[in-house]
Every structure is written in structure tokens, then in C-alpha cells.
Design an enzyme around this catalytic site. Structure first.
Site, PDB file in Angstrom:
ATOM      1  N   ALA A  67      46.931  34.040  36.337  1.00 23.05           N
ATOM      2  CA  ALA A  67      48.233  33.371  36.314  1.00 23.05           C
ATOM      3  C   ALA A  67      48.867  33.433  37.704  1.00 23.05           C
ATOM      4  O   ALA A  67      48.525  34.289  38.525  1.00 23.05           O
ATOM      5  CB  ALA A  67      49.144  34.032  35.291  1.00 23.05           C
ATOM      6  N   GLY A 110      44.787  34.848  32.984  1.00 22.35           N
ATOM      7  CA  GLY A 110      44.988  33.561  32.334  1.00 22.35           C
ATOM      8  C   GLY A 110      43.782  32.652  32.460  1.00 22.35           C
ATOM      9  O   GLY A 110      43.530  31.819  31.586  1.00 22.35           O
ATOM     10  N   GLU A 113      41.566  33.690  29.709  1.00 30.14           N
ATOM     11  CA  GLU A 113      42.123  33.182  28.443  1.00 30.14           C
ATOM     12  C   GLU A 113      41.816  31.701  28.269  1.00 30.14           C
ATOM     13  O   GLU A 113      41.479  31.255  27.164  1.00 30.14           O
ATOM     14  CB  GLU A 113      43.632  33.440  28.401  1.00 30.14           C
ATOM     15  CG  GLU A 113      43.958  34.912  28.218  1.00 30.14           C
ATOM     16  CD  GLU A 113      45.442  35.207  28.210  1.00 30.14           C
ATOM     17  OE1 GLU A 113      45.922  35.783  27.231  1.00 30.14           O
ATOM     18  OE2 GLU A 113      46.117  34.863  29.203  1.00 30.14           O
ATOM     19  N   GLU A 133      45.496  42.492  33.837  1.00 29.37           N
ATOM     20  CA  GLU A 133      46.942  42.572  33.616  1.00 29.37           C
ATOM     21  C   GLU A 133      47.461  43.998  33.587  1.00 29.37           C
ATOM     22  O   GLU A 133      48.573  44.282  34.045  1.00 29.37           O
ATOM     23  CB  GLU A 133      47.314  41.859  32.305  1.00 29.37           C
ATOM     24  CG  GLU A 133      47.325  40.338  32.385  1.00 29.37           C
ATOM     25  CD  GLU A 133      45.975  39.719  32.084  1.00 29.37           C
ATOM     26  OE1 GLU A 133      45.917  38.517  31.788  1.00 29.37           O
ATOM     27  OE2 GLU A 133      44.959  40.438  32.167  1.00 29.37           O
TER      28      GLU A 133
END
Length: 259
Positions: A67, A110, A113, A133
Site C-alpha cells: 500500500a 496490499g 492481498e 504490516e
């Protein structure tokens, strides 16, 4: 579909809709604009009857390195709640056409994901996956803890999520995260071949197979079996079923129309 996007490249090649993450200077870090544009492109292909499968890749050296931390570093819980931060991610998971991912380099946070949202995943030998994370004092929020655990089981998921460890392409293959390892220079070509094979199949059958497999992930066996059976019955109301079985009897290639 015109490519009027800021963070992704979008095109169509035959029956395939092609989407490439396109922020290579920041290793395709995923920001809110990118997620919104991904959803718009995916839903555009979903509604286009000429597109039978979607290929998702990343431009440059990475699929997506995570991200965009700069974008969210100063956010607060209420910001996420009011924005409904993951609503577009939820809609991405509802795309009914097959999504085939091609991962080279990093697929972290991300990016991992997003890769896990794909139905099939092909990886270059240099690919690295992971959820770092925890090193930032947070955790995955777009489905990472759930999809990873369903794929590899509780114990391995805990290890990788607790430590933020990088997962090599070979480990990812061993644990069933990816379907196949491919030399980086051949990755997109081979992924496209797989997608083209899928796009030649009966579209409604592919759609209902995807529905049934996803149902299997989330429901007890008996409930999943009942869902599968109803989808099986439903396919006998399609023209493609008649075409497919008649073609088999007549020893010719079927011509599926998605009807």
C-alpha cells in the site's frame, strides 16, 4: 475500453481484458486511486460480453510492493470508517469472470492481498510475497489474514503474519499460493496462454464453476454440495451445454456463445 486511467494500463486482446498496475517508480504501490480504477476496469470487463477472462499484472520490476504508506500514515480510525476504506476491495472480490494474475518481483502487503484476489496466479521465479504490516504496527485489512489462512492453514499463516517474513516463489508454489513458476521473461506470455485457454471454454460454465469453488471455501461440505448440484442442473438450460455435448458426439470442436 479506452485507457483513460492514471494508475493502471487497460486494454483488450481478443477475448482477454488486460490490466497492468502502472506506478513503476514506486513499485506499483497501491493507493486509493489505483483501487478505484482497478474496480472500474474490472467492472467494465465484467459487463463486456466480448471479454471472457481478465489478466492482471504489474508494469516494471514489481507486481505491487504494498500500500502507499505516505497516503495513509496520518489517517485515523474514523477516517477509514467514514470512507469505508475497503468497499472497493469487497466489490473486486465479487467479479464473476476469471481473473488470472501474473506476479513478478514484490507482491507485498496490499499487493499480496490483490494477488490473492486472483483465481489463478502465475509467478516469476524472482517473485516474493509477504505481509510486512506487523513491522509498521498494523495488520492486513483487505482480506489478507482471511484468504491466506484459507489457503495455507492457521499455523503457517500465523508464522508469516507474525514475523512479516518474505515468502519466496518456490515456497508460494509449495503451499499452493501460486499455480506455476515461470521464467520472468516468459511470465506474461505464458499467463496469457493460460488465460486464452480459459477464455475458449463455455463462459457460463466458467462463471458457475468459480461461484461453486468460492462457495466451497466458505461453507460446510453439505451446503457446498447442494450449491454445486444446483449450478450443475442450471447449466443444462444453456445453449452451450447442448453445443458442447453435441460437438463431443460429432467429434468436432464446440463453438460456445455464452448462452
Amino acid at each position: 475500453m479506452s485507457n483513460s486511467y492514471e494508475t493502471i494500463d487497460v486494454s483488450q486482446q481478443g477475448k482477454l481484458g488486460l490490466i497492468a498496475l502502472n506506478r513503476p517508480k514506486v513499485l506499483n504501490a497501491i493507493n486509493r486511486t489505483m483501487v478505484s480504477e482497478l474496480l472500474a476496469a474490472m467492472e467494465g470487463f465484467e459487463s463486456d460480453s466480448s471479454v471472457k477472462a481478465i489478466v492482471l499484472s504489474g508494469n516494471g520490476r514489481a507486481f505491487a510492493a504494498g500500500a502507499d504508506i505516505d497516503e495513509m500514515a496520518n489517517d485515523h480510525a474514523i477516517d477509514f470508517e467514514l470512507r469505508n476504506q475497503f468497499k472497493d476491495w469487497d466489490r473486486l472480490a465479487m467479479i464473476k469472470k476469471p481473473i488470472i494474475g501474473a506476479v513478478q518481483g514484490f507482491a507485498l502487503g496490499g499487493g499480496f492481498e490483490l494477488a490473492l484476489c486472483c483465481d489463478l496466479l502465475y509467478a516469476a521465479e524472482n517473485a516474493e510475497f509477504g505481509f510486512p504490516e506487523v513491522n509498521l504496527g498494523v495488520m492486513p485489512g483487505a482480506g489478507g489474514t482471511q484468504r491466506l489462512t484459507k489457503l495455507v492453514g492457521k499455523t503457517k499463516a500465523m508464522e508469516w503474519l507474525f514475523t512479516g517474513k518474505r515468502i519466496t516463489a518456490r515456497e508460494a508454489l509449495h503451499h499452493g499460493i501460486v499455480n506455476q513458476l515461470i521464467a520472468e521473461e516468459l511470465l506474461l506470455e505464458e499467463t496469457m496462454k493460460a488465460a486464452e485457454q480459459i477464455s475458449s471454454q463455455a463462459p457460463i460454465a466458467i462463471r458457475l464453476i468459480k461461484e461453486a469453488v468460492l462457495k466451497a471455501v466458505d461453507t460446510p461440505l453439505n451446503e457446498g454440495m447442494e450449491f454445486e448440484r444446483k449450478n450443475f442442473y442450471l447449466l443444462f438450460s444453456t445453449e452451450d451445454q447442448k453445443e458442447g455435448m453435441n460437438a463431443f458426439i460429432e467429434k468436432r470442436r464446440p463453438q460456445f456463445k455464452g448462452k
